[in-house]
Design an enzyme around this catalytic site. Structure first.
Site, PDB file in Angstrom:
ATOM      1  N   ASP A  58       0.857  -1.192   0.000  1.00 48.57           N
ATOM      2  CA  ASP A  58       0.000   0.000   0.000  1.00 48.57           C
ATOM      3  C   ASP A  58       0.890   1.239   0.000  1.00 48.57           C
ATOM      4  O   ASP A  58       1.122   1.841   1.042  1.00 48.57           O
ATOM      5  CB  ASP A  58      -0.907  -0.033   1.240  1.00 48.57           C
ATOM      6  CG  ASP A  58      -1.755   1.220   1.373  1.00 48.57           C
ATOM      7  OD1 ASP A  58      -1.795   2.011   0.414  1.00 48.57           O
ATOM      8  OD2 ASP A  58      -2.368   1.396   2.444  1.00 48.57           O
ATOM      9  N   LYS A  60       0.061   3.666  -2.196  1.00 53.03           N
ATOM     10  CA  LYS A  60      -0.807   4.684  -2.795  1.00 53.03           C
ATOM     11  C   LYS A  60      -0.022   5.456  -3.851  1.00 53.03           C
ATOM     12  O   LYS A  60       0.102   6.687  -3.817  1.00 53.03           O
ATOM     13  CB  LYS A  60      -1.396   5.617  -1.727  1.00 53.03           C
ATOM     14  CG  LYS A  60      -2.299   4.853  -0.745  1.00 53.03           C
ATOM     15  CD  LYS A  60      -3.006   5.756   0.223  1.00 53.03           C
ATOM     16  CE  LYS A  60      -3.940   4.972   1.152  1.00 53.03           C
ATOM     17  NZ  LYS A  60      -3.251   4.133   2.154  1.00 53.03           N
ATOM     18  N   ASP A  63       2.227   9.092  -9.228  1.00 54.61           N
ATOM     19  CA  ASP A  63       3.256   9.904  -9.881  1.00 54.61           C
ATOM     20  C   ASP A  63       3.078   9.809 -11.400  1.00 54.61           C
ATOM     21  O   ASP A  63       2.081   9.272 -11.895  1.00 54.61           O
ATOM     22  CB  ASP A  63       4.640   9.411  -9.428  1.00 54.61           C
ATOM     23  CG  ASP A  63       5.646  10.540  -9.322  1.00 54.61           C
ATOM     24  OD1 ASP A  63       5.766  11.325 -10.290  1.00 54.61           O
ATOM     25  OD2 ASP A  63       6.311  10.654  -8.285  1.00 54.61           O
TER      26      ASP A  63
HETATM   27  O1  O7M Z   1      -7.837  -0.507  10.883  1.00 53.33           O
HETATM   28  P1  O7M Z   1      -6.969   0.702  10.936  1.00 53.33           P
HETATM   29  O2  O7M Z   1      -7.742   1.970  10.948  1.00 53.33           O
HETATM   30  O3  O7M Z   1      -5.916   0.636  12.005  1.00 53.33           O
HETATM   31  O4  O7M Z   1      -6.095   0.688   9.584  1.00 53.33           O
HETATM   32  C1  O7M Z   1      -6.679   0.887   8.331  1.00 53.33           C
HETATM   33  C2  O7M Z   1      -5.662   0.702   7.253  1.00 53.33           C
HETATM   34  O5  O7M Z   1      -6.268   0.917   5.996  1.00 53.33           O
HETATM   35  C3  O7M Z   1      -4.479   1.664   7.324  1.00 53.33           C
HETATM   36  O6  O7M Z   1      -3.345   1.013   6.784  1.00 53.33           O
HETATM   37  C4  O7M Z   1      -4.909   2.795   6.417  1.00 53.33           C
HETATM   38  O7  O7M Z   1      -3.806   3.478   5.869  1.00 53.33           O
HETATM   39  C5  O7M Z   1      -5.675   2.034   5.345  1.00 53.33           C
HETATM   40  N1  O7M Z   1      -6.728   2.785   4.643  1.00 53.33           N
HETATM   41  C6  O7M Z   1      -7.722   3.419   5.353  1.00 53.33           C
HETATM   42  O8  O7M Z   1      -7.798   3.336   6.573  1.00 53.33           O
HETATM   43  N2  O7M Z   1      -8.643   4.150   4.677  1.00 53.33           N
HETATM   44  C7  O7M Z   1      -8.661   4.268   3.333  1.00 53.33           C
HETATM   45  O9  O7M Z   1      -9.533   4.921   2.789  1.00 53.33           O
HETATM   46  C8  O7M Z   1      -7.692   3.592   2.595  1.00 53.33           C
HETATM   47  C9  O7M Z   1      -6.774   2.807   3.261  1.00 53.33           C
HETATM   48  C10 O7M Z   1      -5.983   1.943   2.455  1.00 53.33           C
HETATM   49  O10 O7M Z   1      -5.610   0.854   2.766  1.00 53.33           O
HETATM   50  O11 O7M Z   1      -5.736   2.379   1.230  1.00 53.33           O
HETATM   51  C11 O7M Z   1      -5.159   1.534   0.325  1.00 53.33           C
END
Ligand code: O7M
Length: 211
Positions: A58, A60, A63
């Site tokens: 992940d 994201k 670029d």
């Molecule tokens: O369960 P948590 O809140 O401790 O973690 C959630 C994980 O999902 C964490 O790695 C976030 O960066 C990711 N995430 C979100 O919480 N919300 C989003 O909209 C998108 C992500 C994600 O994984 O995007 C790929």
């Protein structure tokens, strides 16, 4: 019924490997990102994959196409099975991520709407729908959509058809697996598992609730 994906957002290699070992039997995949990779190095991906659980990167990715290709190629060379990208840099940037993923036999997921309160502002007004359409056009394997807003997940499902949806927001952000498990292919859980007193028991419980 949905898969269970652990968001392993610890920052130490030892802690990550401890939790991955304790929970792997109950998981369908482990998602790693900046917190862990900046703390432990990208080689942690291969170490986790060696436990027998697929690793989703992940980053994201967001670029220009050439840089996206360079990033994704590193991700897959390190042993990851999938990469997560942003759509906003445009269709050509997205296509670069999809091409790298598929060249390595991996998958590419596109963030279409985010789970936090601010995500409701930024991704509203048709933005998430447009990103979902871009994911389809680019040939991505699936999207990321918020468990915190199940109605939005259902709306994006209409656009992407049978492509996969992985859904974060369960546990610490307030959603429950039961809110979305019928709508999605995978539920992403972070703190509620890796921050639990007994991560193995927590993973087992979430897996059972996803089934
Ligand atoms: O369960 P948590 O809140 O401790 O973690 C959630 C994980 O999902 C964490 O790695 C976030 O960066 C990711 N995430 C979100 O919480 N919300 C989003 O909209 C998108 C992500 C994600 O994984 O995007 C790929």
């Amino acid at each position: 019924m949905s898969a269970l994906i652990l968001a392993l957002d610890t920052t130490s290699r030892e802690e990550a490997l401890r939790i991955a070992s304790l929970t792997a039997d109950h998981l369908d995949a482990i998602k790693i990102g900046y917190p862990l990779v900046l703390g432990a190095g990208l080689s942690i991906a291969g170490e986790i994959a060696a436990l027998g659980v697929p690793v989703i990167a992940d980053f994201k990715v967001a670029d220009i196409p050439n840089t996206n290709t360079l990033i994704c190629d590193q991700v897959f060379a390190a042993g990851c099975s999938a990469v997560i990208c942003h759509a906003f840099p445009g269709g050509d940037s997205l296509e670069a991520c999809v091409a790298s993923a598929h060249a390595h036999g991996g998958e590419c997921f596109v963030v279409c709407e985010m789970s936090h309160p601010g995500g409701a502002e930024w991704f509203s007004g048709g933005v998430a729908e447009r990103f979902s359409g871009m994911a389809v056009t680019a040939g991505a394997d699936g999207i990321i959509a918020p468990a915190t807003r199940p109605a939005r997940v259902a709306a994006l499902r209409e656009i992407i058809g049978t492509k996969k949806i992985y859904s974060p927001g369960v546990g610490a952000q307030g959603a429950a697996p039961e809110d979305v498990k019928a709508l999605v292919d995978g539920v992403i859980v972070g703190r509620a598992i890796y921050g639990a007193a007994d991560p193995s028991a927590a993973a087992r419980e979430y897996r059972d609730r996803c089934r």
